[in-house]
Design a protein around this motif. Sequence first.
Motif, PDB file in Angstrom:
ATOM      1  N   UNK A   1       0.850  -1.192   0.000  1.00 33.10           N
ATOM      2  CA  UNK A   1       0.000   0.000   0.000  1.00 33.10           C
ATOM      3  C   UNK A   1       0.885   1.241   0.000  1.00 33.10           C
ATOM      4  N   UNK A   2       0.513   2.208  -0.846  1.00 35.35           N
ATOM      5  CA  UNK A   2       1.294   3.439  -0.950  1.00 35.35           C
ATOM      6  C   UNK A   2       1.012   4.332   0.251  1.00 35.35           C
ATOM      7  N   UNK A   3       2.074   4.739   0.901  1.00 39.86           N
ATOM      8  CA  UNK A   3       1.964   5.649   2.044  1.00 39.86           C
ATOM      9  C   UNK A   3       2.404   7.021   1.574  1.00 39.86           C
TER      10      UNK A   3
ATOM     11  N   UNK B   1       5.128   8.923   5.412  1.00 40.27           N
ATOM     12  CA  UNK B   1       6.242   7.979   5.458  1.00 40.27           C
ATOM     13  C   UNK B   1       7.434   8.586   6.164  1.00 40.27           C
ATOM     14  N   UNK B   2       7.609   9.890   5.990  1.00 43.61           N
ATOM     15  CA  UNK B   2       8.706  10.574   6.653  1.00 43.61           C
ATOM     16  C   UNK B   2       8.521  10.573   8.173  1.00 43.61           C
ATOM     17  N   UNK B   3       7.271  10.462   8.611  1.00 43.68           N
ATOM     18  CA  UNK B   3       6.986  10.401  10.049  1.00 43.68           C
ATOM     19  C   UNK B   3       7.125   8.979  10.600  1.00 43.68           C
TER      20      UNK B   3
ATOM     21  N   UNK C   1      -7.490  15.098  10.518  1.00 44.69           N
ATOM     22  CA  UNK C   1      -8.673  15.958  10.646  1.00 44.69           C
ATOM     23  C   UNK C   1      -8.523  17.269   9.897  1.00 44.69           C
ATOM     24  N   UNK C   2      -7.356  17.880   9.959  1.00 41.62           N
ATOM     25  CA  UNK C   2      -7.196  19.197   9.326  1.00 41.62           C
ATOM     26  C   UNK C   2      -6.654  19.102   7.891  1.00 41.62           C
ATOM     27  N   UNK C   3      -6.484  17.859   7.395  1.00 41.82           N
ATOM     28  CA  UNK C   3      -6.100  17.625   6.002  1.00 41.82           C
ATOM     29  C   UNK C   3      -4.804  18.347   5.607  1.00 41.82           C
ATOM     30  N   UNK C   4      -3.842  18.417   6.535  1.00 40.83           N
ATOM     31  CA  UNK C   4      -2.591  19.098   6.201  1.00 40.83           C
ATOM     32  C   UNK C   4      -1.514  18.117   5.747  1.00 40.83           C
ATOM     33  N   UNK C   5      -1.863  16.855   5.623  1.00 39.03           N
ATOM     34  CA  UNK C   5      -0.926  15.868   5.113  1.00 39.03           C
ATOM     35  C   UNK C   5       0.015  15.307   6.156  1.00 39.03           C
ATOM     36  N   UNK C   6      -0.110  15.741   7.393  1.00 33.70           N
ATOM     37  CA  UNK C   6       0.718  15.236   8.479  1.00 33.70           C
ATOM     38  C   UNK C   6      -0.159  14.924   9.686  1.00 33.70           C
ATOM     39  N   UNK C   7       0.357  14.044  10.527  1.00 37.85           N
ATOM     40  CA  UNK C   7      -0.343  13.734  11.767  1.00 37.85           C
ATOM     41  C   UNK C   7       0.322  14.517  12.894  1.00 37.85           C
TER      42      UNK C   7
END
Length: 1011
Positions: free
Chosen positions: A797-799, A804-806, A818-824
């Motif tokens: 599965x593509x991450x 992936x950097x995280x 939730x905020x759709x910024x591409x990071x957790x």
Amino acid sequence: MNGIVTDQGGASLPGATVEASANGKRVNIAISDSTGKFAFKNLPAGSYAFNVHMIGYDAKSFTGYKIIPGQNAALLFTLSSSVSELSSVVVIGYGTRKRQDVTGAVAKADLLIQKQSPNANVMSSLRGTVPGLTVGQVTRAGSDPALMVRGRNSISGTTSPLIVVDGLIYRGALTSINPSDIASIDLLKDASAAAVYGSQASNGVVLVTTKSGASGIEKLTVDYSGSYSIQEMTKKSMRPASGAQYIEKLGDWYLSESRDPNDMTKMNPNWDPTTKMPGIEGDNYKNGYEANWWKLMTNSRPRIQNHNISLSGRSKKIRFYLGYGYFDQLNLIMNDNYRRNSIRLNVEAKPADWLTVGAQTGLSINDYSGVSPTFSDIMQLKPYNLPFDPKTGQMLEFYAQTTTPTALEILKRSRDVDRNMNIIGNFFVSVDIPYVKGLNYRVNFGNNYIYTNRFNYNAPTVEATAYKTYMTDYFLTLDHILTYKRDFGKHGVDLTLLYGAEKNTHDGTSTSAGGITNGGLSYNRLDVGDPARLTTSNDLAVLPWKETALYQMARLSYSFDKKYILTGTVRRDGFSGFSAQNKWATFPSIAFAWRLKEEKFLQSVGFIDDLKLRLSYGSTGNRTVGRYQTLAQMSVGLANGYLYGSSGGAQLGSYLNQLPNSGLRWETTRSFNIGVDFSFFNNRLFGSLDLYFSNSVNLLNSRATPTITGFNSFLINIGKIQNRGQELNITGIPVSNKNFRWEVTANFFRNRNKVLDIDGTKNDLINGADPILSYFIGQPYGVVYDYKISGMYQLGEEVPASLAAQGFKAGQYKIEDRNKDGQITPADKQILGKLDPSYSVGISNSFQYKAFQLKFFINTIQGGKNGYMGAPGIMLLNPDNIRNNNGFVYDYWTPNNPNARYRSIAAYVATLGENFGPYQSRSFIRLQDITLTYTLPEGVLSRLKIIKAASIYVNAQNLLTITKWDGWDPESNPPSTQRSSLGLRIPGGLGLDQNGYPVMKNYSLGVNVTF
């Protein structure tokens, strides 16, 4: 004159008291035997009334009987059950009252429901049986369950109810009191009922009354009860992994080496797990040698034995109860033992018609001695690290090829004594004031002395450590009680005035030593170790303290025509822990009861036996502030000292570790209660319904302060919490006849709370570090604020690159962005649910057929859509510890198990933390208790002569639990001080925790005999 006493179904009632009265004066008394029969000898001819009463049944007077020599037929008296009816007697605090006259929310526990259960603590027998009372699960031998009444009313303080034994506040462990010595337990739940205890009653009050003697005149009774129980784990899947499972786990950790690089679902044929194991362990694996640590460090047959014998009697001037109990539990883990020897003597004498003196005394010796390994000790021991020679089977002192003692050797070397002696002496004098009818003065003098010894010697290496701890506690109470109770025609007055004082003291010392190389005398010679490591503890739990309290209370109850009852209570409390400006607090309450059945418009309604409406409002307190919390405090010790020069001695130092805080004051709970007590269809359906609403204010909480002061926070009374809920307790008797009786009782409890203010700002208080320490205005106290898992990343599965950097990859949780910024980030956290349950239900059934009785109890706590949540995986080991230690088998991700609940054991995402995992409902349904009893019939007893009554029973506890919870048990909780590896609090429930302990199934055989 002969006769028989029966219940409404025709079943005989043994032990009923029958009083024969003529012209208003008692002439004689008889007690019904095991078949319900009684007899009067030499009863003079004349007109009589017979007053019949028995515990658990409505007292009744039978009038109009004429006694003529030689012409009298047998008497038949029938009593109605009053287990939960309005006519039963309840303890209300500083007195008793008929339930029909009670204006507050008072619940009387039915001690017969689980009488045959092998519990060291009587409260464990009440789990799920009393609406509004939450009783925690007990796992370790001799421990007290956590108690809570009607939800949480404090932030920093205790949520445990006040315990009162025989009218006096009790500070010891309830496990020290033999359940066999207890006659009744009453629970005060609303402000009107609990206000008589004022400053300590906001969490409710549990009133325990011990037995006082036989009910008949010139009667001596000997009772024996004994049981033997065998135990087993309820969750056997939580045992440590076997050798094969341990090897499988190693392969799952080293996936890149153990799997075929072309197909990760297949094993690499060249994989050799011994390359990841210490040499000797690898050799043992290859040779097929394996240690079963579980078998070596647990008891194969855990058991409980319980024996009680009592002697009770009564004459015209004196009555007494003398009881001895022996309780011995050998729990699952080696040396997790509890043994109690208890003796109780209650005496009441009446030297004159107007004077009563008495004593309620008890002594218990509680023994917890023994060095017991923790579950984490057992869980983490690797199966190929052997404590014995695999060829000879001989136990080793050290692991092979090391100088490290084996875990069994360490236990063998260690010594431990943990005993306490609990002495209770409550003495009273009661005087009926001459010439003033209904006026009584009573003095209660209560003493509770607890002496504790804890000695320990531990030798894990060549050098041993040891300590000796001595502690004493003395709790003194003195109450002066003036009561006036009188009826004036249709008017009734019941007045209680109280003035009392309480003084509690603690003394203790603990000395520890290290560097002991000669342990022949173990902890008895602490001086033979390293002199530099001989220290005296400054633990606040050991150091001396003292606290005092004064209190006054007035309660006036007025009734009119037995229909309308108004009760007002005012209590004033003073506590030494508060500063002069807030030393005292006043807690008033008012309550009203309306006996609707006595109204003319309902007297003709035949199916209503009794009906009462109750309303109450009042305030109670919580003495949350510690005994020295308002004072400035200094910390003194070598750690805070100074070393003068390279060769100088260390000097003690001191610093201010707490600022004075004279503004701290009492926490207060104001509550409103509306309730109805009912009895229908000739007492075939009865119970009570209560609705309550409470606001707790001035709750103690920490508030941040500028660090320039030298402190990060200070305590202040700023919190506000609201509780509201419903309670229903209902009993029905669908069938009752001469040979068969079916009785069913159900109770329902639902509580909702919400935070009104947490820090005085009425703003949310978000703690990003701990998921359950964030507070939101309008939301429940105790919500889960964390990342929401939406799935699991899989192989192929593509991450997204940013994730992936995280560290997100196959085998790691997918998190909702939730905020759709591409990071957790912490901004993605959200409220996932609450910790409190949605509701709880308890259902008991009793089937009586002739001499056989079958009863069972089902307990359930449900979380609903998003309630009663826990984090079963919060205590899982981090990847390094999982690799290097053994553990239990659980559902973690591998290429062969893609739909697992938990992430891969080999890695975690740093943003989420090693303790992060899915949250789960703790909802469960448990068959908590089932008992089959056979009572010996009269025909058999008559041939035995000396035996008046006898029964034999078999009992099973925790036979079946239905739940989706992962881990030990959903109802159990870890110690409140336990934290995860990152210091997080545990939301609740015992999950996949290597420090946990199982709830045990119990299978018991017991007898009850009366002589």
